[in-house]
Enzyme design. Structure first.
Site, short mmCIF file in Angstrom:
data_model
loop_
_atom_site.label_atom_id
_atom_site.label_comp_id
_atom_site.label_asym_id
_atom_site.label_seq_id
_atom_site.Cartn_x
_atom_site.Cartn_y
_atom_site.Cartn_z
N ASP A 1 0.83 -1.21 0.00
CA ASP A 1 0.00 0.00 0.00
C ASP A 1 0.87 1.26 0.00
O ASP A 1 1.99 1.24 0.50
CB ASP A 1 -0.92 -0.03 1.24
CG ASP A 1 -2.12 0.89 1.08
OD1 ASP A 1 -2.33 1.43 -0.03
OD2 ASP A 1 -2.85 1.08 2.07
N ASN B 1 1.32 3.42 -2.90
CA ASN B 1 1.85 3.86 -4.21
C ASN B 1 1.36 5.25 -4.58
O ASN B 1 2.11 6.08 -5.08
CB ASN B 1 1.42 2.91 -5.32
CG ASN B 1 2.02 1.53 -5.19
OD1 ASN B 1 2.95 1.34 -4.40
ND2 ASN B 1 1.51 0.58 -5.96
N GLY B 2 0.07 5.50 -4.33
CA GLY B 2 -0.55 6.77 -4.72
C GLY B 2 0.07 7.92 -3.93
O GLY B 2 0.43 8.96 -4.50
N ARG B 3 0.21 7.73 -2.62
CA ARG B 3 0.79 8.79 -1.78
C ARG B 3 2.26 9.03 -2.12
O ARG B 3 2.74 10.16 -2.08
CB ARG B 3 0.63 8.42 -0.29
CG ARG B 3 -0.75 8.74 0.24
CD ARG B 3 -1.04 8.03 1.53
NE ARG B 3 -1.36 6.62 1.29
CZ ARG B 3 -1.49 5.73 2.26
NH1 ARG B 3 -1.28 6.08 3.52
NH2 ARG B 3 -1.81 4.48 1.96
N ASN C 1 -11.08 -2.45 -5.24
CA ASN C 1 -10.38 -1.47 -6.08
C ASN C 1 -11.12 -1.15 -7.38
O ASN C 1 -10.79 -0.19 -8.08
CB ASN C 1 -8.94 -1.92 -6.37
CG ASN C 1 -8.01 -1.85 -5.18
OD1 ASN C 1 -7.11 -2.68 -5.02
ND2 ASN C 1 -8.21 -0.87 -4.30
N TRP C 2 -12.17 -1.94 -7.70
CA TRP C 2 -13.01 -1.64 -8.87
C TRP C 2 -13.71 -0.29 -8.73
O TRP C 2 -14.21 0.25 -9.71
CB TRP C 2 -14.07 -2.73 -9.07
CG TRP C 2 -13.54 -4.00 -9.64
CD1 TRP C 2 -13.36 -5.17 -8.96
CD2 TRP C 2 -13.16 -4.27 -11.00
NE1 TRP C 2 -12.87 -6.14 -9.80
CE2 TRP C 2 -12.74 -5.61 -11.07
CE3 TRP C 2 -13.13 -3.49 -12.16
CZ2 TRP C 2 -12.30 -6.20 -12.24
CZ3 TRP C 2 -12.69 -4.09 -13.34
CH2 TRP C 2 -12.28 -5.43 -13.37
N ARG D 1 1.84 -4.87 6.24
CA ARG D 1 1.16 -3.83 5.46
C ARG D 1 2.00 -2.56 5.50
O ARG D 1 2.39 -2.10 6.58
CB ARG D 1 -0.24 -3.53 5.99
CG ARG D 1 -0.94 -2.48 5.09
CD ARG D 1 -2.39 -2.28 5.41
NE ARG D 1 -3.02 -1.44 4.37
CZ ARG D 1 -4.26 -1.54 3.97
NH1 ARG D 1 -5.06 -2.44 4.49
NH2 ARG D 1 -4.73 -0.74 3.02
N ARG E 1 -5.17 -2.08 8.76
CA ARG E 1 -6.38 -2.87 8.51
C ARG E 1 -6.03 -3.92 7.47
O ARG E 1 -4.99 -3.82 6.80
CB ARG E 1 -7.53 -1.98 8.03
CG ARG E 1 -7.17 -1.10 6.85
CD ARG E 1 -8.38 -0.26 6.37
NE ARG E 1 -7.96 0.71 5.36
CZ ARG E 1 -7.68 1.99 5.64
NH1 ARG E 1 -7.79 2.45 6.87
NH2 ARG E 1 -7.29 2.81 4.67
C1 IPE Z 1 -5.49 -2.68 -0.24
O1 IPE Z 1 -5.13 -1.35 -0.41
C2 IPE Z 1 -5.49 -3.38 -1.56
C3 IPE Z 1 -4.18 -3.57 -2.18
C4 IPE Z 1 -3.01 -3.25 -1.66
C5 IPE Z 1 -4.21 -4.19 -3.48
P1 IPE Z 1 -6.24 -0.20 -0.55
O2 IPE Z 1 -5.48 1.07 -0.64
O3 IPE Z 1 -7.17 -0.53 -1.64
O4 IPE Z 1 -7.01 -0.34 0.83
P2 IPE Z 1 -7.93 0.69 1.63
O5 IPE Z 1 -8.95 1.19 0.66
O6 IPE Z 1 -7.03 1.79 2.11
O7 IPE Z 1 -8.49 -0.10 2.76
C1 IPE Z 2 -1.51 0.28 -3.33
O1 IPE Z 2 -1.33 1.65 -3.42
C2 IPE Z 2 -1.82 -0.34 -4.66
C3 IPE Z 2 -3.24 -0.70 -4.82
C4 IPE Z 2 -4.15 -0.66 -3.92
C5 IPE Z 2 -3.65 -1.12 -6.14
P1 IPE Z 2 -2.56 2.67 -3.39
O2 IPE Z 2 -2.96 2.94 -4.79
O3 IPE Z 2 -3.63 2.20 -2.51
O4 IPE Z 2 -1.84 3.94 -2.76
P2 IPE Z 2 -2.44 4.96 -1.71
O5 IPE Z 2 -2.96 4.14 -0.56
O6 IPE Z 2 -3.53 5.71 -2.40
O7 IPE Z 2 -1.28 5.80 -1.32
MG MG Z 3 -4.06 2.45 -0.55
#
Ligand code: IPE
Ligand code: IPE
Ligand code: MG
Length: 243
Positions: free
Chosen positions: A20, A22-24, A68-69, A184, A190
């Site tokens: 988890d 990647n986006g941030r 994630n969908w 995690r 979570r």
């Molecule tokens: C969990 O991460 C799913 C994956 C790492 C593939 P999310 O970023 O989707 O989880 P939430 O929404 O914060 O619980």
């Molecule tokens: C995890 O990174 C990858 C997937 C859930 C697919 P995120 O995309 O959830 O990154 P954040 O949580 O927004 O930083």
């Molecule tokens: Mg995430």
């Protein structure tokens, strides 16, 4: 497969990771989220090698959840493309290194070209025995249990036949031991629908490190933390005085 209640080893047999952040990671660099996912794939490559080198046998990586969908279409498309590209690009290297690859999760909603690549990597590596890489893609723990129950019912099993062993035969992880350690990244604490059945007795380690930055030393730190835990499986510590 459940872990043996007395299983106690220095190195966890099976580590599962919720990758988890990647986006941030991308946002912090003023780059689009997909840039973070691309960086995340590089971490996957490194960590697969590091885990094998450390002596881990099973590694399960959460890469796309059934939830994630709900993300924007463009991000979903990029994540699908990245999985396909990773599997295609790394198939030979993984196979040369005797790695068995399995993609766990639902096949529903996956396009034929991706299904083809998944089938190919699973078939090509099915007899490999050195390291077991499981990628949880389009995976949800609840969805997995529902699919297993449907197969059970279709298989005509009577209520009296149903026990944990039987249900486990219908899970995506059949033949894969339960995770000993779930890590995690990114500071969230979570499980987000990851291996809900299999992680019943896993140890959890949460780290603030964002997935693209996750290093071998972070993995080793998590393993050290695991080694300090007392896994009791409902039993008592060896040293406990009862009365
Ligand atoms: C969990 O991460 C799913 C994956 C790492 C593939 P999310 O970023 O989707 O989880 P939430 O929404 O914060 O619980
Ligand atoms: C995890 O990174 C990858 C997937 C859930 C697919 P995120 O995309 O959830 O990154 P954040 O949580 O927004 O930083
Ligand atoms: Mg995430």
């Amino acid at each position: 497969m459940s872990s043996h209640p007395k299983y106690r080893a220095d190195i966890p047999l099976h580590i599962a990771i919720i990758m988890d952040g990647n986006g941030r990671w991308a946002q912090a660099r003023h780059r689009p989220r997909v840039f973070g996912h691309q960086a995340g794939v590089k971490t996957v490559r490194r960590i697969v090698e590091d885990a094998a080198d450390i002596g881990i046998k099973y590694l399960t990586l959460y890469s796309f959840s059934t939830e994630n969908w709900t993300r924007p279409k463009a991000e979903i498309a990029a994540l699908f493309q990245l999985l396909k590209k990773y599997v295609e690009d790394d198939l030979d290297t993984l196979n040369d290194n005797n790695v068995r690859v399995r993609i766990i999760g639902s096949r529903e909603g996956l396009k034929p070209d991706l299904l083809k690549v998944i089938k190919k990597v699973e078939k090509t590596t099915e007899h490999n025995t050195e390291f077991f890489l499981n990628i949880a893609f389009n995976y949800g723990g609840r969805d997995e249990i529902i699919r297993a129950v449907k197969s059970l019912v279709q298989g005509g099993f009577a209520p009296a036949d149903i026990d944990e062993k039987l249900l486990e035969r219908f899970l995506d992880t059949t033949d894969i031991p339960d995770p000993d350690l779930v890590i995690r990244t990114s500071g969230e604490q979570r499980i987000s629908n990851f291996l809900s059945w299999q992680a019943a007795y896993a140890e959890f380690v949460f780290t603030d490190v964002l997935w693209p930055d996750f290093s071998r030393s972070d993995l080793e730190t998590a393993i050290s933390e695991f080694q300090r835990r007392d896994r009791r499986f409902g039993n008592l510590s060896d040293t406990a005085e009862v009365a």
